[in-house]
Design an enzyme around this catalytic site. Structure first.
Site, short mmCIF file in Angstrom:
data_model
loop_
_atom_site.label_atom_id
_atom_site.label_comp_id
_atom_site.label_asym_id
_atom_site.label_seq_id
_atom_site.Cartn_x
_atom_site.Cartn_y
_atom_site.Cartn_z
N ASN A 151 0.80 -1.23 0.00
CA ASN A 151 0.00 0.00 0.00
C ASN A 151 0.84 1.28 0.00
OD1 ASN A 151 0.69 -0.73 2.69
ND2 ASN A 151 -0.84 0.68 3.48
N GLY A 227 2.61 -5.28 7.87
CA GLY A 227 1.59 -6.09 7.20
C GLY A 227 0.49 -6.49 8.16
N SER A 228 -0.11 -7.64 7.92
CA SER A 228 -1.26 -8.07 8.71
C SER A 228 -0.84 -8.51 10.11
CB SER A 228 -1.97 -9.24 8.02
OG SER A 228 -1.18 -10.42 8.10
N GLY A 232 2.37 -10.82 11.17
CA GLY A 232 3.30 -10.19 12.10
C GLY A 232 3.49 -10.98 13.37
N GLU A 249 4.90 -3.73 12.53
CA GLU A 249 3.85 -2.72 12.45
C GLU A 249 2.70 -3.36 11.70
OE1 GLU A 249 1.19 -0.36 11.41
OE2 GLU A 249 2.57 0.05 9.76
N CYS A 283 -2.88 1.73 6.82
CA CYS A 283 -3.09 1.24 8.18
C CYS A 283 -3.60 2.33 9.10
CB CYS A 283 -1.80 0.63 8.73
SG CYS A 283 -0.38 1.74 8.70
#
Length: 489
Positions: A151, A227-228, A232, A249, A283
């Site tokens: 993203n 990421g997700s 993570g 993160e 995010c």
């Protein structure tokens, strides 16, 4: 069409077999922007070996000299921002204005972190013992793996790569295979800035093919991941098992609280930009608007009035405010959440694919009213342009709703009550708080990160950016013996 390639030991590597990858323009999926093959375990082993072999010479280079290379990369990125912005838009879908803003932030990050190379010092500490001198120094970790999402395919890699290099580490960089072309462009810029071979290695591969090697290899001494939350957490567990550092993160379900004394025009503008900018694919996007019931109808009307004027379309067009979602899979995911919202709550705007657009991954900005904290669209990260409005009877209930989330990345409050502003900043369970401004945004010189399921490990960016990428060594020097033999005593 651009070839998808890897960069290992200072050479661009074309792979001729294996799992094929195609990069398509999200606004026009018939346009193939790039094509190639994903890396395998063989390339992953080569990348780790290259980074390991380059480590001794790179870590011995004076930190300010490493910083000069990062600074040159910053200047090159800024000079080529128009070209890079168009590539980013064709690959990821965000508008050119948003892509240019991302590149400018990446430039700021590189520029700021380059300057940190001249401030990477330790501290001196008084010792209890006579004729003892105690101090600390910061030293590199070694080889680090950097895993980044699609993203923000320029900015997030920049804010990981820059401090890793300045600190004296060598890097295995695995970007999302959804956006490998902008990642390769950034690596190419570092190459032209004078980075020695093997210091930065690019690996475009799937987690199933290369993930184990670049996270579990004993030569890897740290992993920074964005990421997700699911992925993570797995990385954090793997690092804990090996006793190496992890920085993760992860997701967000970011609330904005709007109280009855707020400037509603200001709040409406901030929420709309926070929820629907970058097509909601960040995010820090505003996902929940928690509004005092007495002003909810008026605020919703103001938000609809603003977002109804937005044009959805190809991000390369100058008058477009919101581009497509990044992929067919992401469109499918967002539409599933919209259907869940229609079942649980009250749709008041959007919720469909826009008419009159070519075959791209487009969806309208969508607003739901009467959402409850237990509803799926109020609990799970959607990563799309979907806003849930929750009505609260008063400030205390609004704060309760805001904290009823597994995530804790960022938040905002709109009010003119100074007491409630400070109370909110104390009690909200997020790593970042905005007052009378959107949940999104950040600056190169300010730390970035969240609490709860949104993040673990040290903060990224700002003065703390180097903390993750270094170990602190404490040195004690007893100079009693030196005093006896020195000609000065």
């Amino acid at each position: 069409m651009i070839e998808v390639r890897n960069y290992i030991r200072g050479e661009w590597v074309s792979i001729r077999q294996g799992r094929e990858i195609e990069v398509r323009n999200p606004a026009n999926p018939d346009e193939v922007v790039g094509k190639g093959f994903l890396a395998s375990a063989r390339e992953a082993e080569a990348a780790v070996s290259a980074a390991s072999e380059a480590l001794p010479a790179w870590s011995r280079m004076p930190a300010p000299k490493r910083g000069e290379i990062v600074e040159r990369a910053a200047d090159l990125l800024r000079a080529e921002q128009d070209e890079v912005a168009r590539l980013l838009t064709r690959e990821e879908g965000k508008t050119v204005v948003e892509a240019t803003g991302e590149i400018y932030r990446a430039y700021n990050v590189l520029n700021y972190t380059a300057g940190q190379s001249r401030r990477m010092g330790g501290i001196t500490i008084p010792s209890e013992l006579p004729r003892n001198f105690a101090y600390t120094i910061r030293q590199h970790l070694g080889v680090v793996t950097l895993i980044t999402p699609w993203n923000f395919p320029i900015c997030i890699p920049a804010w990981k790569i820059a401090p890793a290099l300045v600190a004296g580490n060598t890097v295995v960089f695995k970007p999302s295979s959804t956006t490998p072309l902008t990642a390769a462009k950034l690596v190419e810029i570092f190459e032209r800035a004078g980075l020695p071979p093997g210091v930065l290695n690019l690996l475009v591969g799937s987690s199933s093919d290369v993930g184990d090697l670049i996270t579990r290899d004993p030569r890897i001494r740290g992993i920074s991941f964005t990421g997700s939350s699911e992925n993570g957490t797995q990385i954090y567990v793997a690092c804990a098992t090996r006793g190496v550092k992890a920085q993760c993160e992860m997701g967000g379900k970011n609330p904005v609280v709007v109280l009855d004394d707020a400037d509603l025009e200001l709040a409406a503008g901030g929420i709309v930009s926070g929820a629907f900018g970058s097509t909601g694919q960040r995010c820090t996007a505003t996902s929940r608007a928690i509004v005092q019931d007495s002003i909810a109808d008026k605020l919703i009307a103001l938000m609809i009035g603003r977002v109804s004027k937005w044009k959805v379309g190809n991000g390369l067009e100058s008058d477009v405010q919101m581009g497509p979602l990044v992929s067919a899979q992401q469109l499918k995911t967002v539409e599933q959440y919209i259907e869940a919202g229609k079942h649980d709550a009250k749709p008041v705007f959007g919720g469909k694919r826009p008419s009159g657009l070519p075959r791209g991954f487009f969806v309208e900005p969508t607003i739901f009213d009467d959402v409850k904290p237990e509803h799926r669209i109020a609990r799970e990260e959607i990563f799309g342009p979907v806003l849930s409005v929750l009505r609260a009877k008063d400030y205390e209930q609004a704060l309760e709703f805001a904290n009823t989330s597994d995530y804790g990345l960022t938040s905002a409050i709109y009010t003119n009550d100074a007491g409630r502003i400070f109370d909110f900043c104390e009690r909200i369970e997020t790593g970042m708080v905005h007052v009378n401004s959107p949940t999104v945004g950040g600056e190169a010189q300010i730390p970035f990160g969240g609490m709860k399921s949104s993040g673990v490990g040290e903060r990224e960016q700002g003065p703390s950016a180097l903390d993750f990428y270094t170990d602190v060594k404490i040195v004690y020097i007893d100079h009693t013996g030196a005093a006896r033999t020195s000609k000065f005593y």
